[in-house]
Design an enzyme around this catalytic site. Structure first.
Site, PDB file in Angstrom:
ATOM      1  N   GLU A 112       0.936  -1.206   0.168  1.00 40.20           N
ATOM      2  CA  GLU A 112       0.075  -0.030   0.020  1.00 40.20           C
ATOM      3  C   GLU A 112       1.122   0.938   0.174  1.00 40.20           C
ATOM      4  O   GLU A 112       1.847   1.154   0.964  1.00 40.20           O
ATOM      5  CB  GLU A 112      -0.700   0.270   1.732  1.00 40.20           C
ATOM      6  N   HIS A 184      -4.238  -3.353  -8.040  1.00 36.88           N
ATOM      7  CA  HIS A 184      -5.300  -4.155  -7.749  1.00 36.88           C
ATOM      8  C   HIS A 184      -6.364  -3.231  -8.920  1.00 36.88           C
ATOM      9  O   HIS A 184      -7.257  -4.209  -8.241  1.00 36.88           O
ATOM     10  CB  HIS A 184      -5.985  -2.444  -6.543  1.00 36.88           C
ATOM     11  N   ASP A 194      -6.887   1.911  -7.666  1.00 37.72           N
ATOM     12  CA  ASP A 194      -5.788   2.084  -7.179  1.00 37.72           C
ATOM     13  C   ASP A 194      -4.302   0.627  -8.150  1.00 37.72           C
ATOM     14  O   ASP A 194      -5.315  -0.353  -8.239  1.00 37.72           O
ATOM     15  CB  ASP A 194      -5.937   1.805  -5.874  1.00 37.72           C
TER      16      ASP A 194
HETATM   17 ZN   LIG Z   1      -6.495  -1.451  -2.993  1.00 31.70          ZN
END
Ligand SMILES: [Zn+2]
Length: 305
Positions: A112, A184, A194
């Site tokens: 992330e 993603h 994203d």
């Molecule tokens: Zn994500």
């Protein structure tokens, strides 16, 4: 052979499923469904947090009530927080599918990146995050998302963040048999946007996954690329011959990395791609790392192509 090797302080290395390197910390998350199956993970999924800070995103992903987690989060200054060891399944992909597989959490490491995501422009021309913060014009990228058709505005990723993402993915590729790097947005295209067009996903993927197929690519890196700060010593192509009767070839620069199938033998000719301490990454019929004490460098130059 030695049990430890010199590793320059700027590099990242996986040891016992934990990331070792500068500005790396561990903040454990309870949000895991146990260990990966054998020969996994083999996939990396890149995300943005759509959050306001690294700390707030890590808080969410380490909270037992959130039911979300990832293996790593990378801040805008390049700091990396690991939340789960990379032999444990994290909860970052959600309902997802890719090339015949579903529930990508079972196959993948989740990274992330602290980034506010898609932005909107108000009537005064200001760029706003979804949580109402104004984004400076220098931090805005206008681009078309791969799953959309019109140009829209996106929060920029910092150069430090991109360089560290590359270095982290490279360390993961050295430790695991990573075959796929996806966003993603590619495994849940209806639900997710994203990491979006501000992240150089195609470049990251091409460079990391092509290295194994075409090692010479690594010497042709553009000097302007933000990835460069993550690069190790890249030597101009040198040949070497093996001086040990048999020599193990490993996934990474050290004896704690797995051996690659098949060893090389005395007199075999190798091409040196890069060096790290007393280890060299070499190509022969495959590529891998060998201890340089067991090879002799040959001064002859390769014929230019
Ligand atoms: Zn994500």
């Amino acid at each position: 052979m030695p049990t430890s090797s010199f590793v320059p302080s700027s590099t990242l290395v996986m040891k016992s499923h934990l990331l070792n390197g500068p500005n790396v910390s561990f903040s454990p998350s309870p949000n895991s469904s146990g260990s990966f199956d054998e020969d996994l993970p083999d996939t990396i999924v890149i995300h943005f947090t759509a959050g306001s800070s690294l700390a707030s995103s890590v808080d969410v992903m380490t909270n037992p009530d959130s039911n979300v987690s990832a293996h790593f989060a990378i801040g805008r200054n390049g700091d990396i927080v690991q939340m789960l060891p990379t032999n444990k399944i994290a909860w970052h992909a959600g309902k997802s599918s890719y090339k015949g597989r579903t529930n990508l959490n079972r196959y993948s490491i989740g990274i992330e990146l602290d980034n506010a995501g898609q932005l909107t422009q108000n009537s005064r021309g200001e760029f706003k995050t979804w949580f109402g913060k104004t984004c400076h014009q220098d931090d805005v990228v206008e681009a078309v998302h791969r799953n959309q058709t019109a140009k829209t505005y996106w929060h920029k990723f910092t150069d430090e963040q991109i360089a560290r993402t590359y270095a982290l993915c490279k360390a993961l590729c050295q430790r695991y048999h990573i075959k796929v790097i996806v966003g993603h947005e590619e495994i849940a295209p209806v639900r997710k946007i994203d990491p979006g067009p501000a992240f150089p996903l195609d470049e990251l993927r091409a460079r990391l996954l092509n290295i194994k197929i075409e090692p010479a690519r690594e010497t042709k890196i553009s000097a302007k690329s933000a990835f460069n700060s993550a690069e190790r010593e890249v030597v101009s192509k040198k040949r070497a011959s093996v001086n040990a009767s048999t020599l193990n070839v490993r996934l990474g620069p050290g004896t704690d990395f797995e051996k690659i199938q098949g060893e090389v033998n005395k007199g075999d000719k190798l091409t040196i791609i890069e060096k790290q301490g007393e280890w060299a990454r070499v190509s022969y019929t495959a590529t891998g790392w060998v201890n340089t004490r067991y090879i002799n460098e040959v001064s002859e130059k390769l014929p230019s192509k």
